[in-house]
Structure formats: structure tokens, C-alpha cells
Design a protein around this motif. Structure first.
Motif, short mmCIF file in Angstrom:
data_model
loop_
_atom_site.label_atom_id
_atom_site.label_comp_id
_atom_site.label_asym_id
_atom_site.label_seq_id
_atom_site.Cartn_x
_atom_site.Cartn_y
_atom_site.Cartn_z
N UNK A 1 -15.40 2.43 5.82
CA UNK A 1 -14.34 1.46 5.54
C UNK A 1 -14.72 0.15 6.22
N UNK A 2 -14.73 -0.94 5.45
CA UNK A 2 -15.13 -2.22 6.04
C UNK A 2 -14.21 -3.35 5.61
N UNK A 3 -13.86 -4.20 6.60
CA UNK A 3 -13.13 -5.42 6.33
C UNK A 3 -14.03 -6.64 6.34
N UNK A 4 -15.33 -6.46 6.55
CA UNK A 4 -16.25 -7.59 6.47
C UNK A 4 -16.14 -8.22 5.08
N UNK A 5 -16.21 -9.53 5.01
CA UNK A 5 -15.89 -10.24 3.76
C UNK A 5 -17.10 -10.31 2.83
N UNK B 1 -6.57 -1.18 12.82
CA UNK B 1 -6.27 -1.37 14.24
C UNK B 1 -6.25 -0.04 14.99
N UNK B 2 -5.92 1.03 14.30
CA UNK B 2 -5.90 2.37 14.90
C UNK B 2 -6.59 3.33 13.96
N UNK B 3 -7.32 4.29 14.54
CA UNK B 3 -8.03 5.23 13.70
C UNK B 3 -8.29 6.54 14.45
N UNK B 4 -8.57 7.55 13.64
CA UNK B 4 -8.85 8.89 14.15
C UNK B 4 -10.19 8.91 14.91
N UNK B 5 -10.30 9.85 15.84
CA UNK B 5 -11.52 9.94 16.66
C UNK B 5 -12.75 10.34 15.86
N UNK B 6 -12.58 10.81 14.62
CA UNK B 6 -13.74 11.14 13.80
C UNK B 6 -14.52 9.89 13.38
N UNK B 7 -13.86 8.74 13.42
CA UNK B 7 -14.53 7.51 13.02
C UNK B 7 -15.40 6.98 14.15
N UNK B 8 -16.53 6.40 13.77
CA UNK B 8 -17.39 5.69 14.70
C UNK B 8 -17.31 4.19 14.41
N UNK C 1 0.85 -1.19 0.00
CA UNK C 1 0.00 0.00 0.00
C UNK C 1 0.89 1.24 0.00
N UNK C 2 0.77 2.10 -1.00
CA UNK C 2 1.62 3.31 -1.04
C UNK C 2 1.41 4.17 0.21
N UNK C 3 2.44 4.87 0.59
CA UNK C 3 2.37 5.73 1.78
C UNK C 3 1.75 7.07 1.40
N UNK C 4 0.44 7.06 1.30
CA UNK C 4 -0.31 8.27 1.01
C UNK C 4 -1.48 8.38 1.97
N UNK C 5 -1.99 9.59 2.13
CA UNK C 5 -3.13 9.81 3.03
C UNK C 5 -4.42 9.54 2.27
N UNK C 6 -4.69 8.24 2.04
CA UNK C 6 -5.83 7.86 1.21
C UNK C 6 -7.17 8.14 1.88
N UNK C 7 -7.20 8.18 3.20
CA UNK C 7 -8.47 8.19 3.92
C UNK C 7 -8.79 9.60 4.40
N UNK C 8 -10.07 9.94 4.49
CA UNK C 8 -10.43 11.30 4.90
C UNK C 8 -9.89 11.67 6.29
N UNK C 9 -9.77 10.68 7.15
CA UNK C 9 -9.13 10.84 8.45
C UNK C 9 -8.19 9.66 8.63
N UNK C 10 -7.13 9.81 9.39
CA UNK C 10 -6.14 8.74 9.49
C UNK C 10 -6.72 7.43 10.02
#
Length: 834
Positions: free
Chosen positions: A804-808, A768-775, A710-719
Motif C-alpha cells: 500500500x503506497x501513498x507516494x504520488x 496512520x495506524x497499521x497491523x504489526x504484519x506490515x513493514x 470509503x465503505x466500512x469493509x475490511x479491504x486490506x489483508x491486515x488492518x
């Protein structure tokens, strides 16, 4: 006159060492240096079996070194075919992916010189502990298969890729090491699996090693080289013109479905082996084990004959040693039966053909035929040496053909023959043998003991060519192949298959009904796989389901590849659930066909076919959708786009590189396919367009990606940080963290029942880690583990939302899991207007 039998298959004769050939560019030619390498291999009698769990688990560096460098007979036993993995080159999953990965292993072995074996174990997906693995697999049957391979292959040493420590790696990996040690002991015990002894003898392997590295000790304890046997696999072969690590990279790069392309490395490369069983611990790898003919009856004479052949061998006139090879064969043929004897006789047979430049090909212009078909097939034979070769006879047992010729094959004079072939009406179809009894969750059902372990089917039709070479009679097996000339690729030679006369397919693999007695249109197609096919299509419906309108479903005189479509209107039943609509064709001759043919075609492997039952999954579920138009950004390949269409959405594929913001705004939601940020370079370069889309009110759903590549870019609206966290037990309970959240209530009220009947897993590669903007929405775990809350993350962004979902879903939606559709509809629902 002595009679020697050569059981050769054209695939084995092809050389893939010096150039990465497209399989279609089929060759039987061998360079003089390759012949020299194979002659040198006759000196050595040692045998090595490498054991791991999946395709791509094998250490190609060690296999290449042992096979090409030490010139020992080396094999890889993969317990599974990799059915439960992901696929970065196409849409195939499960059995289709397992077939691809099987062929990728065979392509790898053609390069590194190894043999390939399998057990009946099914790769059911990621497993965190060997106990879970053995709960799915039938441990005793898998152990039986490992013992069977050991007794057949008769290795001097066994090497396992993984250790026996639970929780340190994939549960399948650990299980492979546990079974390797157990089989090491039990293969020598006649009271263990005594039924096998009808075909094989017990076998006592001399040593068992673990092929370890510092990777296995990360964060645990210091890795010390002094504790291990060291092997330098980075040596260079002047005969082959490559180092063994360069050969290994070519081999490793055949695992294309797993994105394992590798660059060759040069210079010293050390492999570390810890001896688990056997005498002489931590000394040289084969310390105390004879690797040549010393311990064989007549061993000195065999060795001296080999050395005489090597001294006599001329790269310009390899045929000069054919008579000597025949004499060597006679010496080895007098030995008691063993894997070494059988293997060396086969190697000599192949060398005789290579030294004579002998070419043989049985071929047909079509790629498949059906039972009862009459064919005219072509045979091409040519002797490209001064060896005295005479064609005596050709037999094709499967079609009861036999003809004597007694024709001399002069140097470089091609003999073209035309052979009539009548395929029996009882001829079985060319379906992979492990799939004949259908899909499996833990074990494939294979009842024929003699098929177990084989990587693929034997050729359906083969000619036995009887020759005399320098006065001695020999037999060659030549499988029927499909040959044609492609305007781009040139000569293309691929396997020839026996298939049904027609293939039946449904316009939709899954059809979604959202209420009782709902009516939907469905198209069923019948494709002819041979000429002049006539018959009638018939359907088998679930109870209370009805066909309310349909035209006559008969067809007449379809030619090969011609297709006819039947449009029906189907009315759903009254009970919620998942059902099957089955189809079959009754031909005019009374033959009943109920199968769908799937062809798998990639340039790095031979073309493959799978036959499955012709059916469509019918789902009757209370599924509400909001929004109509969805844009889809392609990832590594999945069936989610088709599932969305089945739900009633209008779905368009987006080229994010050229799409304008105005064009993106037309979509009620945009969905990124699995691994889209790993594989889609256009998305990697244009991801900020999606930020603007969300700011303006759009809904953007991203399915799982991996941190690897995965390229090191800020792909997501929040980290957020992607991990390898996953829930592998598909029945694992999921807790609703916020029962009132929109994603659990709009437009469908999600309940625990919506997580029933999932397959393979809950999800994978959760953040595993995410910004507080995520629920967070859901919490769950595998048994005995800490809870995970990253399976679904959502955040407001501007006027829109991000999910963002990892559900299969890429597994659940094509499988027709009703609840998965309801949940996905909620995730892609537009933000409600206030």
C-alpha cells in the motif's frame, strides 16, 4: 436618438436555476417568474465579495442567499483554479484539471447567481502553512490581483471563508484570509499598486467578515453563537420555487471533479459571521450600510420608477414594461461611473431582451476553424413580442465584416442570415489566457492587466448587432458558437474555437530507455483540424539522440479529422536524465505548427480546448523490471497504466467483477489505480478475490485512497487506517528505514537520487495506524513536523505480497521522473522464487 450598448454573452443569458441543464442543451429562454426576480433585484445596490483559495471552497449557501435571496450583487474570488487537486471524473490533472474546475465554478455561478473572479496564483498542491504558500506564490502579485478585483467590483462587504491561524487548515486557505484583510485596507490607498489607477479608482470596503462555523473550533474552544452575526440562509423563495439551500446544493453539485454532489436541505440553516473590520461589529450583516438607492443622486426617482415598473409588470405581457425600462436606464445612465451603475445598466439591458423574448444566435456547423479560413456563418434573430424592434446593422470586428439592414423584426418571425467570415492569418489561437506563457509552479504569467481576474477568455469572434427597440438604439454582442443536432442530446450549442490547422501527438507521452544507445519504436500522429492540409513533419532531438529509421514524413491533402501516422526508430543518447523530443509541422504555405490540441468534454461544462507544445518526454535511466504482465484495476483516473506500458510491461485492464481467480493468476502483479476503493463499486464488492490472488503468490499494489467515502469493509489483508497524513514538500528528505529490504533493492538498488526532481509532493493520504504484519520502508516529514513512516507499507500474504503506497506516482510517472519508475518497478516486482 439615444444609443444604449448591451454587452451580453449568450452564456449569461442561459437559465440554469429550475432544471440542471446539460450545457449542450443551450437556452436563452426565461420564465416570467425569473424576470420578476430580476426586476426585484433592481431595487438593491449592495455588493458582496466572497474570498477563498480554491474552486469548491466557496459557501454556496451564503452566496445563493445573498444573490438570490437578498438580491445583492455577489461574487466569489478564488485565488487559484484548483490545478493541484485530484480528479474523480477523468484523467486530467494540473492545467487540464484547473480548466475543468474553472468551468465548474462558472457552472455553479450560473445557478446561484454569483460572479466569478480569479487571481494568477497557481494551486501547486497541498500546503500545510501559509509561509510555504507564500514561498511558492509571489505574495505581492497575488495581493495586487485581490486589490484589483476589489477596485473593479467595489464591494460593500468582503467575506472570507477561512481564518488567519496558521496550521488550522490548508496553507492556501489561510493565505486567502491573510490577503483578504490586507487587501481590504490597501485597496483604498492610492499609493498601493498605483499602476492600476490608470483603469480603476481606489475603493474603500465598509466591512470585512469571516464566515465561520463550529468546524473551525473543534477540539479548541467552545463555539458560542452569541459572538457572531447570524444569517438564516434556509429561507424559501416563492418566486423561484426553491429554498436558497436547495439552490446552493445544485450549485455545489457542479464541482463534480471533486465528488461534491450535494442534496438540497430545507428549513432553517444558520451561517455565522465574525466581523474583523469596519463599524458596528456583530450587528446585522449590513448594519450601517445602505443597500438601496437612498444615497445615490436621483435615488428617490430611481426607486419610485422601479416600483412603478414592478407594479405594471405582467407575466403574460412582459413587453409592456420595455419603454419603462428604457426610461429607468436613462436615469441610471446619468449617474457618475461606478460598479453599481455599470451593473444595473447591464441588468436593465438583459431585462429588455428577456421581456421582448428576443433570441439571437451566431453559429457555425463546425466546432473550430484556423487562421486564414473562410467561413459562411449563420445568424438567427427573432423578436417574440409586440415590441417594435428593427435590425439596423451587424458588425464582426475580428473579421472586418459590416453590413446595414434596416429590417423590421415582426413578432415571432425568424430572420435567418448568412454571413461571410474571413479569419485573419494573424488571428490568435483559443488557448486559455493564463496558459499562454506555459505551466507554472507558483504563479501564472499574465502581462495584460485587463485580463487579470477574468475567469475565461473573451469569445474569439463576436458579432455586434445594432437594433432599435421602441425607437431607441441598442447594441448586443453575440459570440460565434458551434451548433449541431445530436441524435441523443438534441440541439447542442458549444463554444467555437480558433485552433491550428493540425494537431501533433505522440503515441507515448513518456518513453523509457534503460541503457545507452537503446533503440525503440515511436509513432507520431498528425491530425488535420481543417480540410486539405499538406505539409511535412520535422523533429528536434536532444544532443546525441538519433532517429535511425523513418519513412518520408510529408503528407498531402488531409481532410478534417483525418490522421496520418509516422513510425520512427529512436536511438537513445549516452547521458542519464530526462529529455524532450519535439515535433513541428511545416505547412505548404510556410506556417509552422508545434502544438498538440487537447479537448476536454464533460456534460456539465462547455467543451474546452488546451494547446500544448508537441513533445514527448524521453527518460534514460537504469530501470530494471521483473515480471511482464500487469493487471490494472481502474480507480478515479490516472496515467499510471500508460507509464507501466512505457516501462515495458504488458498491461491489461481488469474487470474485477467478472474476473476469475484463474484469470487473475496470469498476472505477475495487479495494481489498483488511485482512489480505486473509493470509486470502483465492483472492487468494493469483489475485493476478496485479491486476497486469494495473493495467497497463491501474486503481488498486489494499492495506490492511495481516502477515508472519505470509503465503505466500512475490511479491504486490506491486515488492518490499516488511512489518514490525511502527507508530505507536501516535494524535496523533503526520505530516510530508508530498512536499507536491505527487498523493495529497496530488487530489481533496482534504490538510492537517494531516485527521490530527486519530484513534483508537487512526496505523497498523500498515508495510513496512520497499521497491523504489526506490515513493514515500513521510508520515513520523512515536512520541515518542522514529526516523521511519518506510512508512505509505503508492505506485508507478506500467503505466498504473495501486498503493498500500500501513498507516494504520488500518479503525478511523478506522467511527469517522467526517472527515480519514480525505478521505485515503482520494485513495488510491483513479483516475490522472488526460492
Amino acid at each position: 436618438m439615444n444609443k444604449y450598448i448591451i454587452r451580453l454573452q449568450l452564456l449569461i443569458l442561459a437559465s440554469f436555476l429550475f432544471v440542471h441543464h446539460n450545457f449542450a442543451q443551450y437556452q436563452q429562454g426565461n420564465s416570467s417568474t425569473e424576470v420578476l426576480h430580476d426586476l426585484q433585484k433592481l431595487r438593491h445596490t449592495a455588493r458582496v465579495l466572497y474570498i477563498a483559495a480554491h474552486p469548491d471552497d466557496e459557501n454556496t449557501r451564503l452566496i445563493s442567499y445573498l444573490s438570490k435571496g437578498r438580491k445583492f450583487e455577489t461574487a466569489y474570488l478564488s485565488l487559484t483554479r484548483g490545478d493541484g487537486g485530484q480528479n474523480v471524473i477523468g484523467p486530467e490533472l494540473s492545467e487540464g484539471l484547473g480548466l475543468i474546475r474553472t468551468q465548474e465554478l462558472l457552472a455553479a455561478r450560473r445557478i446561484d447567481g454569483g460572479n466569478q473572479f480569479f487571481t494568477r496564483a497557481n494551486d501547486f498542491g497541498y500546503s500545510k502553512h501559509p509561509d510555504e504558500t507564500f514561498n511558492k506564490w509571489n505574495r505581492e502579485k497575488v495581493l495586487s490581483d485581490v486589490v484589483w478585483v476589489i477596485r473593479n467590483f467595489q464591494p460593500d462587504i468582503i467575506i472570507t471563508r477561512f481564518n488567519e491561524t496558521p496550521g488550522s487548515t490548508h496553507g492556501h486557505h489561510t493565505a486567502s484570509a491573510i490577503l483578504a484583510r490586507e487587501a481590504f485596507h490597501k485597496a483604498a490607498n492610492p499609493e498601493i499598486f498605483p499602476g492600476q489607477l490608470e483603469y480603476v479608482k481606489t475603493w474603500e470596503t465598509k466591512k470585512l467578515y469571516w464566515n465561520t462555523s463550529s468546524w473551525f473550533f473543534r477540539g479548541d474552544k467552545e463555539f458560542s453563537e452569541d459572538d457572531y452575526t447570524l444569517v438564516n440562509v434556509g429561507e424559501y423563495s416563492s418566486v423561484l420555487g426553491l429554498s436558497y439551500t436547495e439552490i446552493a446544493a445544485l450549485s455545489r453539485s457542479q464541482h463534480k471533479s471533486q465528488a461534491f454532489g450535494s442534496s438540497g436541505v430545507r428549513g432553517e440553516e444558520i451561517e455565522y459571521l465574525e466581523q474583523w473590520e469596519g463599524k458596528g461589529k456583530n450587528n446585522a450583516l449590513f448594519d450601517g450600510i445602505s443597500t438601496n438607492w437612498d444615497e445615490f443622486e436621483n435615488g428617490n426617482k430611481i426607486s419610485s420608477t422601479i416600483e412603478q415598473i414592478l407594479s405594471k409588470y405582467s407575466a403574460e405581457n412582459p413587453a409592456d414594461i420595455i419603454t419603462d425600462l428604457l426610461q429607468l436606464r436613462d436615469l441610471i445612465d446619468q449617474l457618475p461611473a461606478s460598479a453599481v451603475r455599470k451593473n444595473k445598466l447591464s441588468q436593465i439591458d438583459q431585462l429588455i431582451l428577456k421581456c421582448s423574448g428576443f433570441y439571437h444566435l451566431l453559429h457555425h456547423a463546425q466546432n473550430y476553424a484556423s487562421p486564414s479560413d473562410s467561413l459562411s456563418v449563420n445568424m438567427e434573430l427573432v423578436n417574440r413580442s409586440e415590441a417594435e424592434i428593427e435590425l439596423k446593422r451587424i458588425e464582426i470586428a475580428e473579421v472586418s465584416f459590416s453590413k446595414s439592414y434596416n429590417q423590421e423584426l415582426a413578432n415571432n418571425e425568424v430572420l435567418h442570415l448568412n454571413l461571410p467570415v474571413m479569419i485573419s492569418k494573424d488571428q490568435s489561437y483559443s488557448n486559455p489566457y493564463w496558459l499562454e506563457k506555459g505551466a507554472a509552479n507558483g504563479m501564472y504569467q499574465v502581462d495584460d492587466q485587463l485580463k487579470i481576474g477574468h475567469p475565461e477568455n473573451k469569445p474569439t469572434i463576436s458579432a455586434t448587432i445594432t437594433l432599435t427597440i421602441n425607437g431607441q438604439e441598442m447594441e448586443i454582442s453575440s459570440p460565434l458558437m458551434h451548433k449541431h443536432t445530436d441524435r441523443i442530446k438534441g440541439e447542442v450549442i458549444q463554444p467555437f474555437y480558433i485552433v491550428p490547422a493540425v494537431s501533433i501527438s505522440f503515441s507515448e507521452e513518456v518513453v523509457i530507455f534503460t541503457k545507452e544507445k537503446q533503440e525503440k519504436d515511436l509513432t507520431i500522429k498528425v491530425k488535420a483540424l481543417k480540410n486539405e492540409v499538406s505539409g511535412e513533419l520535422q523533429l528536434e532531438l536532444p544532443d546525441s539522440w538519433e532517429v535511425v529509421s523513418a519513412k518520408l514524413m510529408d503528407f498531402s491533402l488531409l481532410d478534417k479529422n483525418e490522421e496520418v501516422s509516422f513510425n520512427i526508430r529512436l536511438r537513445s543518447g549516452v547521458n542519464l536524465g530526462q529529455y524532450s523530443l519535439k515535433a513541428e509541422v511545416v505547412l505548404d504555405n510556410g506556417t509552422i505548427i508545434d502544438q498538440h490540441l487537447t479537448e476536454i468534454q464533460y456534460d456539465h461544462i462547455p467543451h474546452q480546448v488546451i494547446l500544448n507544445k508537441a513533445q514527448s518526454k524521453l527518460v534514460l535511466s537504469d530501470i530494471q523490471i521483473v515480471g511482464k504482465k500487469i493487471g490494472y484495476i481502474e480507480g478515479a483516473g490516472d496515467g499510471v497504466k500508460e507509464a507501466l506500458r512505457a516501462m515495458g510491461y504488458e498491461v491489461e485492464t481488469i474487470n474485477i467483477a467478472t474476473a476469475s481467480i484463474k484469470e487473475l493468476k496470469q498476472y505477475d502483479a495487479i495494481v489498483a489505480g488511485i482512489r480505486a476503493y473509493n470509486t470502483n463499486e465492483a472492487l468494493q464488492d469483489n475485493y476478496k478475490k485479491l486476497f486469494t490472488y495473493m495467497e497463491l503468490g501474486g503481488t498486489y499494489l494499492v495506490q492511495y485512497n481516502t477515508s472519505y467515502s470509503l465503505p466500512e469493509k475490511d479491504f486490506w489483508p491486515y488492518p490499516l487506517q488511512i489518514s490525511r497524513d502527507r508530505i507536501t514538500v516535494e524535496e523533503a528528505e526520505l530516510e530508508f528505514l530498512n536499507p536491505n529490504h527487498q523493495l529497496l533493492n530488487y530489481p533496482n538498488k534504490i538510492q537517494k537520487i531516485d527521490f530527486e526532481d519530484w513534483i508537487q509532493e512526496r505523497g498523500l493520504y498515508f495510513p496512520a495506524n497499521w497491523d504489526s504484519n506490515y513493514q515500513t520502508i521510508l520515513k520523512g516529514s515536512d520541515p518542522g513536523e514529526a516523521p511519518l513512516t506510512g508512505s509505503v507499507l508492505t506485508a507478506k500474504y500467503g505466498k504473495g505480497k501486498f503493498v500500500y503506497t501513498g507516494l504520488s506516482f500518479f503525478r511523478e510517472l506522467p511527469a517522467g521522473v526517472p527515480g519514480a519508475y525505478r521505485i515503482f518497478a520494485n513495488l510491483v516486482a513479483p516475490v522472488p522464487k526460492k
